[in-house]
Enzyme design. Structure first.
Site, PDB file in Angstrom:
ATOM      1  N   SER A 164      76.319  35.583 -55.341  1.00 51.76           N
ATOM      2  CA  SER A 164      75.678  36.439 -56.349  1.00 51.76           C
ATOM      3  C   SER A 164      74.170  36.356 -56.162  1.00 51.76           C
ATOM      4  O   SER A 164      73.672  36.634 -55.079  1.00 51.76           O
ATOM      5  CB  SER A 164      76.117  36.017 -57.754  1.00 51.76           C
ATOM      6  OG  SER A 164      75.637  36.916 -58.729  1.00 51.76           O
ATOM      7  N   THR A 165      73.428  35.939 -57.182  1.00 53.03           N
ATOM      8  CA  THR A 165      71.974  35.879 -57.092  1.00 53.03           C
ATOM      9  C   THR A 165      71.534  35.004 -55.915  1.00 53.03           C
ATOM     10  O   THR A 165      71.935  33.850 -55.821  1.00 53.03           O
ATOM     11  CB  THR A 165      71.379  35.337 -58.394  1.00 53.03           C
ATOM     12  OG1 THR A 165      71.826  36.146 -59.472  1.00 53.03           O
ATOM     13  CG2 THR A 165      69.869  35.332 -58.349  1.00 53.03           C
ATOM     14  N   HIS A 190      78.049  39.991 -55.732  1.00 49.93           N
ATOM     15  CA  HIS A 190      77.696  40.766 -56.919  1.00 49.93           C
ATOM     16  C   HIS A 190      76.483  41.630 -56.613  1.00 49.93           C
ATOM     17  O   HIS A 190      75.410  41.106 -56.303  1.00 49.93           O
ATOM     18  CB  HIS A 190      77.377  39.839 -58.094  1.00 49.93           C
ATOM     19  CG  HIS A 190      78.534  38.979 -58.514  1.00 49.93           C
ATOM     20  ND1 HIS A 190      78.362  37.789 -59.169  1.00 49.93           N
ATOM     21  CD2 HIS A 190      79.879  39.144 -58.373  1.00 49.93           C
ATOM     22  CE1 HIS A 190      79.551  37.251 -59.426  1.00 49.93           C
ATOM     23  NE2 HIS A 190      80.475  38.059 -58.936  1.00 49.93           N
ATOM     24  N   MET A 283      74.576  33.047 -60.271  1.00 52.58           N
ATOM     25  CA  MET A 283      74.646  32.708 -61.686  1.00 52.58           C
ATOM     26  C   MET A 283      76.099  32.683 -62.147  1.00 52.58           C
ATOM     27  O   MET A 283      76.947  33.382 -61.609  1.00 52.58           O
ATOM     28  CB  MET A 283      73.893  33.738 -62.534  1.00 52.58           C
ATOM     29  CG  MET A 283      72.400  33.750 -62.339  1.00 52.58           C
ATOM     30  SD  MET A 283      71.573  34.740 -63.613  1.00 52.58           S
ATOM     31  CE  MET A 283      72.328  36.346 -63.383  1.00 52.58           C
ATOM     32  N   ASP A 286      81.820  32.729 -61.756  1.00 51.17           N
ATOM     33  CA  ASP A 286      82.772  33.549 -61.019  1.00 51.17           C
ATOM     34  C   ASP A 286      83.065  32.922 -59.663  1.00 51.17           C
ATOM     35  O   ASP A 286      82.149  32.580 -58.913  1.00 51.17           O
ATOM     36  CB  ASP A 286      82.236  34.969 -60.842  1.00 51.17           C
ATOM     37  CG  ASP A 286      83.271  35.922 -60.278  1.00 51.17           C
ATOM     38  OD1 ASP A 286      84.468  35.730 -60.568  1.00 51.17           O
ATOM     39  OD2 ASP A 286      82.886  36.860 -59.559  1.00 51.17           O
TER      40      ASP A 286
END
Length: 349
Positions: A164-165, A190, A283, A286
């Protein structure tokens, strides 16, 4: 209780600045301390206000957001969240910004969107908390693909990666270690809709394997990497006799669509011990439960360590659940995947 994150909003549109400020100000843990209409105003505001985080528009007069970001990362490194139009051109510029060192990105809202900038406040707070060393910003990846690893013999394992991030830089770092004959690899990152196609194209230019946005029914093949398309469906794998990608319509899981957990769950069920699961920077949580399911099914599992994560969220939760077999620095993960997926001398795994 920690102090609110102090944010400077930079956008050439007064309407967009007002919308971003309103969304952020609705969170009590975010304090919008100023606004600027272009890079010149932003430079003065940064000196005067010393914000924790900057939101930065890509397209601005006088100096575009990408050029300004390069100056920020060279002269006054700080967490920056890019705000981009949901177009191919906007996606390309945003991906370049993430490689330069931007913390994360959000897409500008479409007409009628019910929750414009829905998770922007969470991203701002995470950016303000980050332990990343912004004094040493990332350098853009080289545009020349690495040579194939001639002596690598791939086994029968499938690789599944979630991020993600910070995932743009992390995935480039991992995949640039892969040879042209890498194991079949599926990825959920993401990312806003329309961005994933541009990201897959960029990875394909930077890396030796073929990287493409996943399509429903695409066969998993040696030398190919499949990136989940953003926004509307989840990526899964299915069909034991001839493994392939499946794009599944289903509501968000852990607030995300596509979800890393959905991908990892399907890999655990399909491949079991013939899989490697990897969870990278991001973050939230997930992917943590899905990685644990993979490990329980006999898969090998890796997690990015705290020091090299932009946000040590997803890998931390996975580690605390017992889902991570090994925590490694980002630079070591690609090579470790190859060790785990290489064919044994006496046969294949």
């Amino acid at each position: 209780m920690s102090a609110p994150a102090r944010v400077l909003v930079v956008d050439d549109s007064p309407t967009m600045r007002g919308l971003i400020a309103a969304v952020l100000s609705s969170d009590p843990d975010v304090n919008v301390i100023g606004q600027a209409g272009d890079a010149l105003e932003a430079r003065e505001a940064i000196k005067r206000l010393n914000p924790d985080v900057l939101t930065l528009d890509i397209e601005m007069p006088n100096m575009n957001g990408l050029d300004f970001l390069e100056k920020i990362m060279r002269l006054r490194p700080m967490p920056v969240i890019m705000v981009s139009t949901m177009t191919h051109r906007g996606a390309e510029a945003t991906l370049a910004a993430l490689e330069i060192g931007a913390f994360d990105c959000v897409g500008k809202p479409q007409p009628g969107e019910p929750r414009p900038f829905g998770d922007l406040a969470e991203k701002v707070k995470a950016a303000a908390r980050t332990q990343r060393n912004f004094a040493q910003p990332a350098k853009p990846a080289a545009v020349t693909p690495p040579p194939a690893v001639a002596d690598f013999r791939v086994g029968r394992k499938i690789v599944a990666i979630g991020s993600s991030t910070g995932g743009v830089e992390a995935l480039i770092a991992v995949l640039q270690k892969f040879p042209a004959n890498c194991p079949p690899t599926v990825i959920t990152q993401h990312m806003p809709p329309t961005f994933t196609k541009s990201f897959a194209e960029r990875l394909n230019r930077l890396c030796a394997p073929v990287v493409e946005e996943a399509t429903d029914g695409a066969r998993l093949e040696i030398g190919k990497v499949y990136l989940a398309p953003g926004g509307e469906r989840h990526l899964q794998v299915s069909n034991t006799s001839a493994p392939c990608c499946r794009l599944v319509e289903r509501g968000p899981v852990n607030g995300h669509r596509p979800s890393v957990d959905v991908l990892f769950d399907s890999v655990a069920e399909l491949a079991g011990r013939n899989a490697v699961g990897v969870i990278l920077t991001g973050m939230g949580r997930d992917g943590a439960a899905g990685l644990l399911k993979m490990r329980h099914a006999g898969a090998r599992t890796l997690g990015q360590n705290e020091k090299t994560c932009v946000v040590y969220g997803m890998p931390r939760v996975a580690y605390e659940l017992g889902a991570v077999e090994q925590q490694l620095p980002l630079a070591a993960i690609g090579e470790e995947i190859l060790k785990m997926t290489a064919a044994r001398k006496e046969g294949t795994e």
